[in-house]
Design a protein around this motif. Structure first.
Motif: not given
Lengths: 315, 279
Positions: B181, B185, B222
């Motif tokens: 993660e 993002l 994710s």
């Protein structure tokens, strides 16, 4: 009282087309008293779905009791995925066989240690407490009267007879039979020769098991192996349905439930096993059922099992 | 090079009808060169089925050699270890390579704990009949394995790090970024983009559906769109969504693939248990 099977598989969870009907999750059984008390036996991967159901029933914090037969992975792996543990105020009492309650805390805490699971047990909102059980030392959990019984499995294992609402069932898993191999506190690469003391220990263990099972309504038994598989792996610590049937017939048990199915036994083979041992059971005067995920069994009545999902279970 | 997904599920193995097409086994991925050299990534429950099939050839005779790369030691990535049959045949040579967990314990000590007598009747790595070596990898080290060139990279996974791999064989490259993660993002770290640069196949953590992600930010996994960003910026040729949530049924994964495909020109599919695919 009734019991529901949330995981019936031994060793490791088995997804896929071959386990759709009997189920792929590992050991976990829920017992319910008539007035709704609950006790959970073993915390295998089946415990995840059980936890989700318990939270659907009641979102608030509750006290849960978990009886562990032993702490091999397939019997504890569901614990970090038991969703009620993440509800603040939840209390989870773990009852297990070990030499020291301190050590038990370390073993259970070890499941969620940083290396194996992201959240350490100390950070889980529920509070845990640990109770050591001793074979033969009975205790009460709410409406349930619990009798621990020593079993024959690597590094020790314990079965439970559970009496409630005027009837009884017993959980006898994991265990080897009581003749060829005596499991102790060391690794076995194969069967070892039995000393006279070993034979006496096995005889005593078997006698105590039969005595505690005498007259029990329903016995859930480790029947991981078929006879030819057992012949190859007698030192793995598991039994066959024939060995379970011998014990149950001798103890005058009404009903035997086959349990802890080998990962390699797909649905079609399970159908055959179910049919074979239903017939053998009739000959021995014991009703033999084969457990599947989602099966609910009323204890102490002749009512047939219920299926949570009509598509799941024997053909 | 060929690839076969033996386990694609994250966290927890799921059985039942709703998980048949993509598969319910936890992570394990096999790579096979044209010359037949083999490499396995992770030892989730998917590895048990591969182990059984390997027994039909040289592993059944105690003549098998296999390197296994571990991303980390969370249970869903190692729970197949005690049931991987080639470990029980004398003569097989199996190397387990991975980084030490950031707990202070070594990789070897951690795997020993997994097989400690409380938890497993195997009672320790020394009771595995095969020759087993546990080799600590220190990312960003490069590793040379027979048939494969491997680049390693430590990537963030919640409060810890996992090891990501870039693996090249037969002129093709697979990048394996599971259990990851990124803090942002939309801006994956440069070293992650370097690991995935021009890969023929990018396998990326897609535990969460995009619309579920906000509730689960910081858990170390994710959403599907994170892999899209990496694939596009790194110029990866194909994206495999991987490490599916235990709650994601086949139908839900179909929907994720459809939505993800609609937002990118990179070909996207969801990793599924099944047959060998050409990279």
């Amino acid at each position: 009282m009734q019991i529901t099977f949330w995981g019936v598989r031994g060793s490791y969870p088995v997804p896929g087309a071959a386990t759709v009907r009997y189920g792929g999750q590992t050991s976990c059984v829920e017992a319910r008293s008539a007035k709704g008390d609950c006790v959970i036996v073993d915390a295998g991967t089946g415990m995840r779905a059980l936890g989700n159901k318990l939270l659907r029933e009641s979102m608030g914090p509750r006290q849960y009791h978990v009886l562990l037969s032993h702490v091999h992975w397939d019997h504890i792996q569901g614990l970090p995925f038991f969703s009620p543990a993440y509800v603040p105020g939840t209390k989870i009492a773990i009852h297990a066989l070990l030499t020291a309650a301190d050590e038990l805390q370390q073993v259970i805490g070890g499941i969620t240690r940083h290396e194996f699971f992201p959240m350490p047990l100390e950070a889980v909102p529920a509070t845990f407490d640990y109770h050591q059980v001793e074979p033969g030392v009975e205790f009460d959990l709410g409406a349930f009267h619990v009798t621990p019984i020593a079993l024959n499995h690597p590094f020790g294992s314990v079965g439970y007879r559970i009496d409630c609402d005027g009837s009884s069932w017993a959980y006898v898993s994991d265990t080897a039979p009581f003749d060829r191999v005596l499991h102790k506190q060391h690794f076995l690469s194969g069967p070892e020769p039995l000393s006279d003391d070993d034979k006496t220990s096995l005889g005593t263990m078997r006698e105590a098991l039969v005595a505690k099972l005498r007259g029990v309504d329903t016995v859930v038994y480790d029947t991981h192996f078929l006879p030819d598989e057992y012949a190859r792996f007698p030192h793995y610590g598991h039994s066959t349905p024939d060995q379970a049937l011998d014990i149950c017939a001798e103890a005058n048990v009404r009903r035997l439930v086959l349990y802890h199915h080998a990962p390699s036994h797909g649905d079609e083979q399970m159908d055959q096993i179910a049919a074979t041992y239903l017939a053998k059971g009739e000959a021995a005067g014991v009703e033999v059922l084969t457990s599947f995920e989602g099966m609910t069994l009323p204890i102490g009545t002749a009512d047939p099992p219920e299926r949570t999902n009509p598509g799941i279970g024997p053909a | 090079m060929k690839i076969r997904f033996w386990g694609v599920r994250g966290s927890f193995a799921m059985s039942g009808r709703d998980f048949l097409r993509y598969g319910g086994n936890t992570t394990s991925v096999e790579l096979l060169t044209d010359a037949g050299e083999r490499l396995l990534i992770d030892l989730g429950t998917g590895a048990t089925e591969l182990g059984k099939q390997l027994m039909a050839a040289e592993f059944g005779k105690g003549q098998g050699k296999l390197p296994i790369l571990l991303t980390h030691t969370h249970l869903d990535h190692i729970q197949g270890l005690p049931f991987f049959t080639p470990f029980f045949i004398k003569g097989n040579e199996i190397r387990i390579l991975g980084a030490d967990p950031n707990s202070g314990l070594s990789l070897e000590a951690t795997l020993q704990n997994q097989l400690a007598p409380h938890y497993s009747p195997l009672n320790g790595l020394e009771n595995l009949a095969a020759g087993v070596s546990i080799e600590t990898v220190r990312p960003p080290a490069k590793i040379s394995l027979p048939g494969f060139e491997v680049t390693t990279m430590a990537v963030p996974h919640g409060s810890m790090f996992t090891t990501a791999y870039r693996i090249t064989a037969d002129g093709k490259t697979v990048t394996y970024l599971s259990d990851v993660e990124y803090p942002d993002l939309d801006a994956p770290p440069a070293e992650v983009l370097a690991l995935a640069r021009g890969a023929d196949l990018l396998i990326h953590d897609a535990m969460h559906a995009d619309h579920d992600y906000d509730l689960r930010r910081g858990w170390g996994h994710s959403p599907a769109r994170a892999g899209v960003v990496v694939a596009e910026r790194a110029g990866a040729k194909k994206l495999a969504l991987f490490h599916h949530s235990p709650d994601a049924t086949d139908v839900m994964i179909d929907e994720v693939v459809e939505r993800t495909s609609a937002r990118t020109a990179v070909p996207v599919f969801a990793a599924a248990e099944g047959s060998y695919l050409d990279v």
